[in-house]
Scaffold this active site. Structure first.
Site, PDB file in Angstrom:
ATOM      1  N   HIS A 257       0.836  -1.206   0.000  1.00 37.82           N
ATOM      2  CA  HIS A 257       0.000   0.000   0.000  1.00 37.82           C
ATOM      3  C   HIS A 257       0.873   1.260   0.000  1.00 37.82           C
ATOM      4  O   HIS A 257       0.696   2.149  -0.846  1.00 37.82           O
ATOM      5  CB  HIS A 257      -0.904  -0.023   1.246  1.00 37.82           C
ATOM      6  CG  HIS A 257      -1.795   1.171   1.375  1.00 37.82           C
ATOM      7  ND1 HIS A 257      -3.130   1.143   1.050  1.00 37.82           N
ATOM      8  CD2 HIS A 257      -1.541   2.454   1.788  1.00 37.82           C
ATOM      9  CE1 HIS A 257      -3.657   2.342   1.256  1.00 37.82           C
ATOM     10  NE2 HIS A 257      -2.710   3.155   1.705  1.00 37.82           N
ATOM     11  N   GLU A 258       1.804   1.314   0.948  1.00 42.04           N
ATOM     12  CA  GLU A 258       2.654   2.512   1.040  1.00 42.04           C
ATOM     13  C   GLU A 258       3.545   2.652  -0.191  1.00 42.04           C
ATOM     14  O   GLU A 258       3.828   3.770  -0.643  1.00 42.04           O
ATOM     15  CB  GLU A 258       3.492   2.489   2.318  1.00 42.04           C
ATOM     16  CG  GLU A 258       2.677   2.503   3.605  1.00 42.04           C
ATOM     17  CD  GLU A 258       1.639   3.615   3.658  1.00 42.04           C
ATOM     18  OE1 GLU A 258       1.862   4.687   3.068  1.00 42.04           O
ATOM     19  OE2 GLU A 258       0.590   3.410   4.300  1.00 42.04           O
TER      20      GLU A 258
ATOM     21  N   HIS B  92       1.742   4.471  -2.893  1.00 40.42           N
ATOM     22  CA  HIS B  92       1.860   5.934  -2.738  1.00 40.42           C
ATOM     23  C   HIS B  92       3.219   6.400  -3.260  1.00 40.42           C
ATOM     24  O   HIS B  92       3.327   7.427  -3.933  1.00 40.42           O
ATOM     25  CB  HIS B  92       1.753   6.312  -1.258  1.00 40.42           C
ATOM     26  CG  HIS B  92       0.366   6.347  -0.715  1.00 40.42           C
ATOM     27  ND1 HIS B  92      -0.661   7.054  -1.303  1.00 40.42           N
ATOM     28  CD2 HIS B  92      -0.173   5.772   0.400  1.00 40.42           C
ATOM     29  CE1 HIS B  92      -1.765   6.912  -0.589  1.00 40.42           C
ATOM     30  NE2 HIS B  92      -1.490   6.141   0.448  1.00 40.42           N
TER      31      HIS B  92
ATOM     32  N   HIS C 146       3.382   6.623  -6.976  1.00 39.99           N
ATOM     33  CA  HIS C 146       2.624   7.779  -7.461  1.00 39.99           C
ATOM     34  C   HIS C 146       3.506   9.039  -7.396  1.00 39.99           C
ATOM     35  O   HIS C 146       3.480   9.887  -8.290  1.00 39.99           O
ATOM     36  CB  HIS C 146       1.377   7.947  -6.586  1.00 39.99           C
ATOM     37  CG  HIS C 146       0.279   8.730  -7.221  1.00 39.99           C
ATOM     38  ND1 HIS C 146      -0.876   9.071  -6.548  1.00 39.99           N
ATOM     39  CD2 HIS C 146       0.131   9.246  -8.465  1.00 39.99           C
ATOM     40  CE1 HIS C 146      -1.672   9.758  -7.358  1.00 39.99           C
ATOM     41  NE2 HIS C 146      -1.078   9.884  -8.527  1.00 39.99           N
TER      42      HIS C 146
END
Length: 680
Positions: free
Chosen positions: A469-470, A473, A476
């Site tokens: 998940h991290e 980020h 991105h």
């Protein structure tokens, strides 16, 4: 101290984390703010501003301030100590005042308006036009149209809010660290996995104690609440954990966030009304993807109606199972324990059994292989850098032989480190006035159980999912191709779309092709056995109904709290109203969950926690294209990168989603992935 000796005022590549001292912080920030004010005064007024004469120099000023403040803010989160905290907090009013000044600078607003509406605008590209639209919106949200007295009040509110949110985070950290339990009788820890007791023994040794030390850091709390056979011990740690920073619990009133929450809510409501909004939830949506408060509430309540019957089935089965084990009344401190026992009975699988197949280096190697296949990049570890802790690692991303970004990993829980997991930008991608390109740098932070007794750090599957998940980020932030500061990476991305790339990455933790790359037994090197994989996949949606309504409870509570503040209800009364609507299980009356809800009281999620579910719809639907075309299909990966990751905040998120998916999103994929459809 002279400027030459202050590392925050030097021209550095990577932040000089090891060199930064508390005494450097305030002088550096004061110096940069003074220079920025001078530079802005010289920029204005401009009769015919251009991008190069207005936006570019202002971006350079923003970069200089961020270069100094970002490492300080980061260190305050990962290496908190009284001196650094004091230096950090001394700068919050200075930064808040500066931000308000910029937002209420009439000449600056008029210059941006002239650029957006003038002849020059015809020569600007889509990303530049988006930046100007965002800037003009943000001027209005900073009170540019208000009379002088109200502008002054706006500045006072923002300054106070920055202090209060920092205070909330500090008191939560302090209350988490204020409780520990020294255990000398091994039978008290019966049921706990060896990895947890080894970590507790290590924690005790670090304090010069024999036996074991239980703390409220999440790995320690999770181990006890999930595995401890001693029900009294589970109740004791649940009581301490769920009453942190409140008027209840073992340290009642000592670090109570209750009054701070009240002040934050009052100031946010006043801010919203000052700017012409009915409430703070409405103000929050002014810069988000969702159109209205009604749309958000309908979205959340519809999901709750679809999910609650499944959650009720989950709870009924859990209560029946606990009853078979002799527990007539299932309490809050029993839920995780009997859930894990039921999972083991149904699927013959435990998190501890799975953990042995996820040593950290194997997981990282597999994670990097997945993104390299999908996005055509290469990731290498670097070793010569200034660090804030010996556990920190640094990696670079290369494409076509060129470094396009770097990222730090700080993965393990330790004292004086904020709980949770997050990504923050240490540096943004942008192109300088001389046309040279500055590449992005990210900090990726988690709180996993560290390595103990010579074993590598072994991750639970939940921790693997958090890591992915991290890293989503991070991608991105790092894989952007936008050269303008305002919309490169996650800059300018609507908050309710910013979780799309992160939740999207979680899907590979469940795909057989992904699991084959990220798992190997830490001792034998054996691949994850098919039988165990089958059990994991079968157990994937275990209690997903209860998990869904719990997240919806958080989202609705946050949104209702900010939409209805002032109606006479306390924070706890709002929470209880929401629980009565969507929850299937009520916690004890002394539970003070809200007092530790840092996402909304100390993070950026105020009236925006719904973003997780909103973006989960986008991510599940985006991933369904990979399910159709191949989960490691490089062409589909490049299409996702080109449409979503590369374009940052340069266009509206719905447009980017449609560009990738060919249509607007549907909730069908999320409900299917969660096992919350009647035909599953």
């Amino acid at each position: 101290m002279t400027q030459e000796l202050n590392p925050l005022l030097q021209d550095f590549d990577l932040p000089p984390y090891a060199s930064i001292k508390p005494e450097h912080v305030k002088p550096a920030i004061e110096h940069i703010l003074a220079q920025s004010r001078e530079a802005i005064a010289k920029l204005l007024p401009q009769t015919e501003p251009t991008w190069d004469s207005l936006v570019q120099p202002l971006d350079e000023l923003s970069v200089r301030l961020s270069r100094a403040w970002s490492p300080v803010s980061h260190l305050n989160a990962v290496c908190n100590n009284p001196a650094l905290r004091e230096a950090y907090e001394a700068c919050l009013p200075l930064l808040s005042a500066y931000s308000t000044e910029i937002g209420q600078n009439k000449a600056l607003f008029e210059a941006y308006s002239a650029l957006a509406n003038g002849v020059q605008s015809k020569n600007l590209d889509t990303a530049q036009k988006t930046i100007l639209a965002h800037e003009l919106r943000d001027f209005r949200l900073s009170g540019i149209d208000l009379p002088e007295t109200q502008q002054k009040r706006y500045g006072e509110i923002q300054m106070k809010l920055s202090e209060l949110t920092s205070q909330f985070a500090n008191q939560l950290l302090d209350s988490t660290q204020a409780w520990s339990k020294h255990v000398t009788e091994p039978e008290l820890l019966a049921g706990l996995p060896e990895s947890a007791t080894a970590q507790m023994a290590q924690a005790a040794q670090a304090k010069g104690l024999d036996g074991w030390l239980i703390s409220l850091e999440f790995p320690s709390y999770y181990a006890v609440i999930t595995y401890a056979d001693n029900r009294q011990l589970r109740e004791e740690i649940y009581f301490a954990y769920s009453t942190r920073a409140s008027d209840q619990g073992p340290n009642a009133g000592k670090h109570d966030n209750g009054p701070i929450m009240q002040q934050i809510l009052e100031l946010r409501a006043e801010l919203a009304q000052l700017l012409g909004f009915a409430n703070y939830s409405e103000l929050s949506l002014a810069s988000k993807m969702a159109d209205s408060t009604e749309q958000v509430l309908t979205f959340l309540r519809t999901l709750a109606q679809q999910s609650k019957p499944f959650a009720e089935q989950d709870l009924a089965a859990l209560r029946a199972f606990a009853k078979e084990q002799g527990v007539e009344q299932l309490e809050a401190w029993d839920m995780s324990y009997y859930s894990e026992k039921l999972r083991q009975q149904r699927y013959s699988i435990s998190q501890e059994q799975v953990r042995e197949y996820f040593p950290i280096d194997t997981v990282l190697s597999g994670l990097f292989s997945i993104v390299q296949k999908l996005y055509g990049i290469h990731i290498n570890e670097l070793h010569d850098f200034e660090s804030w802790h010996p556990d920190v690692r640094l990696f670079e991303i290369k494409e076509d032989g060129q470094t396009i970004g770097r990222f730090f990993f700080d993965l393990y829980a330790r004292p004086n480190k904020r709980g949770g997991a997050w990504m923050d930008g240490a540096r943004d991608r942008y192109r300088k006035a001389d046309n040279s390109l500055v590449t992005p740098v990210a900090n990726l932070v988690c709180n996993f159980t560290p390595a103990v007794e010579g074993k590598p750090a072994l991750l639970t599957h939940d921790e693997v999912t958090t890591l992915f998940h991290e890293f989503g980020h991070g991608l991105h932030h790092l894989l952007t191709r936008i050269d303008y500061l305002g919309v490169s990476g996650i800059n300018g991305v609507a908050w309710d779309a910013v979780e799309l790339p992160s939740q999207f990455m979680e899907n590979w933790c469940w795909e057989p092709e992904g699991l084959a790359l990220i798992s190997r037994h830490y001792q034998t090197g054996e691949a994850l056995p098919q039988a165990l994989l089958d059990k994991m996949l079968a157990a994937k949606n275990f209690h997903s109904g209860m998990m869904m309504v719990r997240q919806l409870e958080f989202s609705l509570f946050d949104f209702e709290l900010h939409a209805t503040h002032g109606d006479g209800r306390s924070v706890l009364e709002v929470l209880n109203t929401v629980r009565n609507e969507v929850a299937v299980n009520q916690p004890p009356s002394w539970n003070r969950f809200a007092n530790s809800f840092a996402h909304i009281f100390a993070g950026g999620y105020a009236a925006g926690y719904y973003s997780y579910k909103w973006a989960e719809v986008l991510s599940a639907d985006a991933f369904s294209r990979f399910e159709e075309e191949g989960v490691l299909n490089p062409e589909t990966g490049r299409a996702f990168r080109d449409a979503i990751l590369a374009r940052g905040g340069s266009q509206e998120p719905m447009q980017l989603f449609v560009d990738f998916r060919g249509r607007e999103p549907s909730t069908d994929a999320l409900l299917r992935h969660s096992g919350l459809t009647s035909n599953v």
